[in-house]
Every structure is written in C-alpha cells, then in structure tokens.
Design a protein around this motif. Structure first.
Motif, PDB file in Angstrom:
ATOM      1  N   SER A  49      30.840  39.883  29.516  1.00  0.00           N
ATOM      2  CA  SER A  49      31.501  39.139  28.436  1.00  0.00           C
ATOM      3  C   SER A  49      33.023  39.171  28.594  1.00  0.00           C
ATOM      4  O   SER A  49      33.698  38.155  28.392  1.00  0.00           O
ATOM      5  N   ASN A  50      33.565  40.333  28.956  1.00  0.00           N
ATOM      6  CA  ASN A  50      35.019  40.430  29.184  1.00  0.00           C
ATOM      7  C   ASN A  50      35.450  39.510  30.320  1.00  0.00           C
ATOM      8  O   ASN A  50      36.460  38.807  30.210  1.00  0.00           O
ATOM      9  N   VAL A  51      34.695  39.522  31.424  1.00  0.00           N
ATOM     10  CA  VAL A  51      35.035  38.654  32.563  1.00  0.00           C
ATOM     11  C   VAL A  51      34.980  37.194  32.125  1.00  0.00           C
ATOM     12  O   VAL A  51      35.869  36.403  32.445  1.00  0.00           O
ATOM     13  N   ARG A  52      33.963  36.826  31.378  1.00  0.00           N
ATOM     14  CA  ARG A  52      33.823  35.436  30.907  1.00  0.00           C
ATOM     15  C   ARG A  52      35.001  35.061  29.992  1.00  0.00           C
ATOM     16  O   ARG A  52      35.560  33.973  30.095  1.00  0.00           O
ATOM     17  N   SER A  53      35.399  35.968  29.107  1.00  0.00           N
ATOM     18  CA  SER A  53      36.529  35.706  28.210  1.00  0.00           C
ATOM     19  C   SER A  53      37.824  35.525  28.985  1.00  0.00           C
ATOM     20  O   SER A  53      38.635  34.648  28.668  1.00  0.00           O
ATOM     21  N   ILE A  54      38.020  36.351  29.998  1.00  0.00           N
ATOM     22  CA  ILE A  54      39.230  36.222  30.826  1.00  0.00           C
ATOM     23  C   ILE A  54      39.209  34.899  31.571  1.00  0.00           C
ATOM     24  O   ILE A  54      40.229  34.204  31.654  1.00  0.00           O
ATOM     25  N   TYR A 102      39.842  45.032  35.651  1.00  0.00           N
ATOM     26  CA  TYR A 102      39.518  43.718  36.201  1.00  0.00           C
ATOM     27  C   TYR A 102      40.639  43.269  37.132  1.00  0.00           C
ATOM     28  O   TYR A 102      41.810  43.412  36.817  1.00  0.00           O
ATOM     29  N   ILE A 103      40.253  42.727  38.264  1.00  0.00           N
ATOM     30  CA  ILE A 103      41.220  42.324  39.290  1.00  0.00           C
ATOM     31  C   ILE A 103      41.248  40.810  39.368  1.00  0.00           C
ATOM     32  O   ILE A 103      40.210  40.167  39.538  1.00  0.00           O
ATOM     33  N   TYR A 104      42.437  40.264  39.232  1.00  0.00           N
ATOM     34  CA  TYR A 104      42.656  38.816  39.293  1.00  0.00           C
ATOM     35  C   TYR A 104      42.977  38.430  40.721  1.00  0.00           C
ATOM     36  O   TYR A 104      43.761  39.105  41.394  1.00  0.00           O
ATOM     37  N   VAL A 105      42.371  37.345  41.190  1.00  0.00           N
ATOM     38  CA  VAL A 105      42.606  36.857  42.547  1.00  0.00           C
ATOM     39  C   VAL A 105      43.305  35.500  42.428  1.00  0.00           C
ATOM     40  O   VAL A 105      42.649  34.466  42.277  1.00  0.00           O
ATOM     41  N   PRO A 106      44.636  35.499  42.444  1.00  0.00           N
ATOM     42  CA  PRO A 106      45.353  34.231  42.268  1.00  0.00           C
ATOM     43  C   PRO A 106      45.122  33.296  43.453  1.00  0.00           C
ATOM     44  O   PRO A 106      44.770  33.729  44.554  1.00  0.00           O
TER      45      PRO A 106
END
Length: 156
Positions: A49-54, A102-106
C-alpha cells in the motif's frame, strides 16, 4: 491411612493440573503459529500500500509538472511539501533501525509496465522485493528476478 488417601488425592490433582497446563500450552503455541503469518501478511499489505501510494504521488506530481517525474534531488521532499504523501507512507512497517525503506529509481517519465520506479529495501523480506512500476502497478518479485530487472534497467 487417611494421610495416604490425602496424598493420593493431592497427587491426582497435581497430575491433573499439569495435564491442563500442558494442553493449554499446546493450544497457545498452535494459535501463535497460526497468527504469526497473518501479522507478516499484514506488513506485506501495508508495504504494498505504501509503494502504491508513493507511485500515485509520483504520477500526480508528473501530471502537474509537464509529465516529468521528480528528480532524485526532489524525491521525496517535493511530494511531501505538496501534500501528495505523508511521512508515515515513507516508512516500511518492517523497518528496523534502518533509515531506508523505499528506494526511488529516477529516470524518464512514461507509462512503462517494465520500468521499476520504486522498491522496498530488499533486505526487508527474505523471499521477495515489493516493487512499484512506472505504470503504477505493484508486484512482489523474487530477489533474482528483481536484481536482473534492475540491472537491465540501469544499463539502458
């Protein structure tokens, strides 16, 4: 004679009480074993759910910024400042003394179902990684598949 009878009765009661304690212990251990996986599934659901919200926050940001995803420098502060997500959505429910959840991949914006956009720290789960893709879907990938996909993406 009465003393022997009293001792026998006391011995029977002690054995009875020990049997009840043993049975209660077995029931409690079975209940704990059945509840443990449910707690784990709850954490998985919260992480997904957190990943989906992000992901949704990134897409909202993109739609308000000429279809451009936030840069590495802008993530997650821009999403927080604009109110697209809350601080608690950036923290995994299984986070233990590690500031990275959580790791963001720009990278380039776009609706690519194979492009990893964000993922949970792979050390949080033994069997899988929770991954959010640029088309806004979330999957649990085994570690080998995740590592291969991320490596291929980084080469592009």
């Amino acid at each position: 004679m009465q003393n022997k009878t009293t001792n026998k009765a006391l011995g029977v009661w002690v054995i009875f009480i020990l049997a009840v304690i043993a049975i209660a212990s077995m029931i409690i251990s079975k209940l704990l074993l059945s509840v443990g996986p449910r707690v784990n599934h709850g954490s998985q659901g919260k992480s997904s759910s957190n990943v989906r919200s992000i992901l949704q926050a990134i897409w909202i940001y993109s739609s308000n910024h000429n279809d451009v995803f936030p840069s590495e420098d802008q993530f997650p502060e821009a999403l927080l400042e604009l109110g697209y997500i809350d601080d608690d959505q950036l923290v995994s429910p299984v986070e233990i003394d590690d500031p990275i959840s959580y790791i963001y991949v720009p990278g380039p914006s776009g609706f690519n179902a194979k492009r990893i956009l964000i993922y949970e720290d792979p050390t949080h789960w033994n069997d899988f990684v929770i991954v959010g893709f640029a088309d806004a879907h979330v999957e649990k990938l085994d570690h080998a598949t995740f590592n291969r996909m991320l490596a291929e993406q980084m080469q592009d």
